[in-house]
Design a protein around this motif. Structure first.
Motif, PDB file in Angstrom:
ATOM      1  N   TYR A 101       0.779  -1.225   0.086  1.00 57.39           N
ATOM      2  CA  TYR A 101       0.101   0.058   0.005  1.00 57.39           C
ATOM      3  C   TYR A 101       0.840   1.306  -0.003  1.00 57.39           C
ATOM      4  O   TYR A 101       2.167   1.180   0.127  1.00 57.39           O
ATOM      5  N   PHE A 121       0.586   5.147   1.789  1.00 54.06           N
ATOM      6  CA  PHE A 121       0.195   6.124   2.750  1.00 54.06           C
ATOM      7  C   PHE A 121       1.262   7.101   3.392  1.00 54.06           C
ATOM      8  O   PHE A 121       2.041   6.552   3.952  1.00 54.06           O
ATOM      9  N   ASN A 162       4.858   5.731   5.031  1.00 54.85           N
ATOM     10  CA  ASN A 162       5.930   5.679   3.978  1.00 54.85           C
ATOM     11  C   ASN A 162       7.148   6.168   4.532  1.00 54.85           C
ATOM     12  O   ASN A 162       7.174   6.897   5.434  1.00 54.85           O
ATOM     13  N   CYS A 218       6.387   1.496   2.387  1.00 50.23           N
ATOM     14  CA  CYS A 218       5.126   1.576   3.399  1.00 50.23           C
ATOM     15  C   CYS A 218       5.143   0.617   4.296  1.00 50.23           C
ATOM     16  O   CYS A 218       4.863  -0.589   4.032  1.00 50.23           O
ATOM     17  N   TYR A 261      -0.085   1.276   7.500  1.00 51.55           N
ATOM     18  CA  TYR A 261      -1.285   1.719   6.666  1.00 51.55           C
ATOM     19  C   TYR A 261      -2.430   1.858   7.448  1.00 51.55           C
ATOM     20  O   TYR A 261      -2.819   0.985   8.477  1.00 51.55           O
ATOM     21  N   TYR A 303      -2.999   2.930  12.576  1.00 52.56           N
ATOM     22  CA  TYR A 303      -2.341   2.164  11.547  1.00 52.56           C
ATOM     23  C   TYR A 303      -2.220   0.838  11.850  1.00 52.56           C
ATOM     24  O   TYR A 303      -2.401   0.164  12.980  1.00 52.56           O
TER      25      TYR A 303
END
Length: 310
Positions: A125, A127, A131, A136, A139, A233
C-alpha cells in the motif's frame, strides 16, 4: 491316552478359556500403544497470530480492540487453521514489552511507537504517514478528524476557543494550520467547558462528535482539512506468519468491514479530511519539536518540512 493325562488336558483347556479374554485385551492395548492409528476427524493444531492493539489517541465510541476481535472471527472463517489472538496494550506497556524483546505478529497503533519501525515489513500500500525509505511500513485501517464545533451556525462571532487534548495526537498543529488560537484543556474538561458556555468554540475530534450524539446535543461543525494525525495504523512484523497476517488485512480492509467502522465512531481512512500528516514513526523528540513550532504560531512553511502530504 491315560485318564490322568486326560484330566490334566481338560484343566489346561479350561484355564486357557478363562485366560483368553485377558490375553485379547492385552494384545489390543499393546497394539494401540505401539501401532496407533490416526483418527480421520482429529482436529489439526491451529496456527496462532498475535495482534496487539495500542490506542494512542481517543477513538469515537466503543473499543477498537473489540472491533478487531470481530474482524478476527470473520478472518478465521475464511482462513481455516488459524487463530487470531487480539491483545490490548497501553502505549507504555507496548514500548516496555518491545524493549524486553517481545513483539506481535501484527500491530494496530497510532503515534508513539517509533521503535516498532525496525521490525515492520513493507506493505503493498501507500500512505504518507506510513511511508519510509524502506517502503510503506504502516497503513491506516481507520481514522478520525479535527473539527471546530459551535452551538450556533455563526462561526464568525468572536469568542474563546478551547482546544481539546486527549492523547499522543497533535491538536496544536491542527490549530496552527487552521489559524486558530485558544486555551488547551484535557478532552473531557474541554467538552464540558464548551457545553457549559465557558468557551464559544471547541476544537475537538470525532470523540466529541460521538459525545454530542449520545447526549442529543445539536452542534455545528467545521472540518479542519489542512492537517490530521488521527489514524489507527497496522503493521506486519512477522515474516513467518505473513500469509496469515495478509489474510486478516484482506478482511480488515474489505468494503464490508470498512462500512462497519461507524459502529465505533470512526471512518475509513479514505474519508478522513487532511491534506498533511505526520509520520506515525516520528520519534518523541521530533514530535516535541513540531509541537513547539506550532505553539509558537509558526508559519505553515516552517511546519511543512516536518509534515507529509497525503
Amino acid at each position: 491316552m491315560k485318564f490322568g493325562n486326560n484330566v490334566k488336558f481338560r484343566k489346561l483347556v479350561k484355564f486357557s478359556m478363562k485366560a483368553l479374554p485377558f490375553i485379547l485385551v492385552a494384545v489390543i492395548v499393546l497394539t494401540v500403544i505401539f501401532f496407533p492409528h490416526p483418527k480421520a476427524d482429529e482436529p489439526t493444531q491451529k496456527r496462532v497470530v498475535r495482534i496487539w492493539n495500542v490506542d494512542t489517541f481517543e477513538g469515537g465510541k466503543g473499543s477498537r480492540t473489540s472491533f478487531l476481535r470481530r474482524v478476527a472471527l470473520k478472518a478465521e472463517k475464511v482462513n481455516e487453521g488459524v487463530y487470531y489472538f487480539i491483545s490490548s496494550y497501553s502505549l507504555e506497556g507496548a514500548n516496555a514489552a518491545f524493549e524486553a524483546g517481545e513483539s506481535p505478529d501484527l500491530l494496530s497503533f497510532g503515534i508513539g511507537l517509533s521503535a516498532f519501525a525496525e521490525k515492520s515489513l513493507p506493505l503493498p500500500y501507500l500512505f504518507a504517514g506510513g511511508n519510509t525509505d524502506a517502503g510503506c511500513l504502516a497503513y491506516p485501517w481507520c481514522g478520525g478528524g479535527y473539527y471546530l464545533f459551535s452551538l450556533t451556525e455563526n462561526f464568525e462571532e468572536k469568542g474563546t476557543t478551547v482546544i481539546s487534548k486527549g492523547g499522543n495526537n497533535l491538536p496544536e498543529v491542527a490549530a496552527s494550520m487552521a489559524g486558530i488560537t485558544g486555551e488547551f484543556a484535557e478532552s473531557n474538561a474541554a467538552y464540558v467547558g464548551f457545553l457549559s458556555g465557558k468557551y464559544r468554540y471547541l476544537l475537538g475530534t470525532q470523540r466529541d462528535e460521538c459525545r454530542f450524539a449520545t447526549r442529543g446535543v445539536n452542534v455545528y461543525k467545521k472540518p479542519l482539512e489542512k492537517y490530521c494525525d488521527l489514524y489507527q495504523y497496522v503493521s506486519v512484523l512477522s515474516a513467518k506468519k505473513r500469509a496469515d497476517c495478509n489474510a486478516f488485512l484482506d478482511v480488515l480492509f474489505s468494503a464490508e468491514t470498512q462500512q462497519e467502522l461507524s459502529d465505533i465512531g470512526m471512518y475509513s481512512a479514505k474519508r478522513v479530511d487532511g491534506m498533511k500528516t505526520v509520520s506515525v514513526f516520528s520519534e518523541e523528540d521530533a514530535l516535541k519539536t513540531i509541537t513547539q513550532i506550532a505553539l509558537g504560531g509558526a508559519e505553515i512553511k516552517n511546519l511543512d518540512k516536518f509534515l507529509k502530504t497525503i
